[in-house]
Design a protein around this motif. Structure first.
Motif, mmCIF file in Angstrom:
data_model
loop_
_atom_site.group_PDB
_atom_site.id
_atom_site.type_symbol
_atom_site.label_atom_id
_atom_site.label_comp_id
_atom_site.label_asym_id
_atom_site.label_seq_id
_atom_site.Cartn_x
_atom_site.Cartn_y
_atom_site.Cartn_z
ATOM 1 N N ASP A 64 -24.636 -12.656 -26.755
ATOM 2 C CA ASP A 64 -25.652 -13.263 -27.665
ATOM 3 C C ASP A 64 -25.934 -12.026 -28.683
ATOM 4 O O ASP A 64 -25.777 -10.696 -28.396
ATOM 5 N N THR A 69 -30.754 -17.854 -33.952
ATOM 6 C CA THR A 69 -29.472 -18.661 -34.055
ATOM 7 C C THR A 69 -29.743 -19.956 -35.051
ATOM 8 O O THR A 69 -30.960 -20.136 -35.341
ATOM 9 N N GLU A 114 -24.899 -18.349 -30.050
ATOM 10 C CA GLU A 114 -24.936 -17.634 -28.774
ATOM 11 C C GLU A 114 -23.755 -17.426 -28.102
ATOM 12 O O GLU A 114 -22.713 -18.060 -28.377
#
Length: 298
Positions: A64, A69, A114
């Motif tokens: 990550d 995100t 991610e």
């Protein structure tokens, strides 16, 4: 059986797991510079055990790249329930990547996405011609299982793995891999903090998908459902589809990792030079699994 066996490692999952497994008694393993190293140490124990167990020819570690995100843009509550990482863990984020690099394992990550999305993308790039193994503790990744893609779920205790593949998946989960996305859409995910449909839990969601296969199939046949289920779906229809979007791993992230550059070629002297900076004792024990033959064959 193809010659290459690619291991995709969920780096953050292993690091967090390793940190909390070793810090519950306050053992942070500080070096002489005051840097805590316990998470990195246990991360390496997990990594070396998995490499010894599954015997990959190539290894890639995915990460990550921050808490924001495209999913937090879609839903501002996404993962909003998670606490900030412990202060002792923060300096280990960069440290663990340096150690991974000393093994000549590529570190892959992309802002706004991610690690799951990176692993999904790479798995689908590699799988036509290679066997792919995804190592994590995160069951969201089960949706990626298909021909030549297996997901290894780490269970409690080191060296305790459950391997999901296309042949055993239905027996284990009573669904297909693709239906895992719809399952999450219906029941939500408390860990990632999206609700799904209020009042529908795993048992009901599983039963509905076994009968109607998909969320779309369910909605198309909504009049056949009990009145209570109809009401719940109609009240949360927007969240149902949003939760499904949040659950789905993107497999078209703009990343790449040359397979040849990820070939597993352990150079002990190079690794020990890097690990010596952390002042750990008994490095021979830590690296010993890498000198043994794989214990599992596929």
């Amino acid at each position: 059986m193809t010659a290459n066996k690619v291991l995709l490692v969920d780096g953050m999952a292993l690091l967090f797991r390793g940190f909390f497994a070793t810090s519950f008694r306050g053992n942070f393993m500080y070096n002489s510079k005051g840097v805590p190293t316990n998470g990195v140490y246990q991360f390496l124990r997990y990594l070396t055990d998995a490499i010894q167990t599954f015997g990959p020819s190539h290894v890639v570690c995915c990460w990550d790249m921050g808490s924001k995100t495209f999913r937090t843009e879609m839903y501002d509550g996404y993962k909003a329930n998670r606490d900030a990482p412990p202060v002792e863990l923060i300096p280990q984020f960069d440290l663990v990547k340096e150690i991974v690099q000393s093994f000549d394992i590529p570190n892959i990550g992309l802002e706004n996405f991610e690690a799951d999305d990176c692993m999904g993308t790479l798995a689908n790039i590699y799988n036509p011609e290679n066997e792919v193994f995804i190592l994590s503790g995160d069951q969201d990744l089960l949706q990626l299982v298909k021909e030549n893609i297996r997901v290894i779920i780490m269970r409690k205790g080191q060296g305790n793995y459950e391997v999901f593949d296309k042949d055993n998946f239905y027996e284990k989960k009573a669904l297909s891999p693709a239906q895992i996305i719809d399952l999450k859409g219906l029941m939500g995910d408390s860990s990632d903090n999206y609700p799904g449909v209020k009042g529908i839990g795993e048992k009901t969601a599983l039963k509905l998908l076994q009968e109607f296969e998909t969320i779309d199939g369910l909605v198309e046949n909504i009049e056949r459902l009990p009145k209570g289920i109809q009401s719940k779906l109609q009240a949360d229809m927007d969240m149902l589809y949003l939760s499904r979007q949040l659950a789905e791993i993107k497999c078209d992230v703009p990343i790449s990792c040359d397979l040849e550059g990820s070939r597993w070629d352990f150079k002990e002297d190079k690794v020990i030079t890097e690990l010596d900076k952390l002042e750990w004792k008994h490095l021979d024990r830590l690296l010993a699994p890498l000198k043994n033959k794989p214990s599992v064959s596929f």
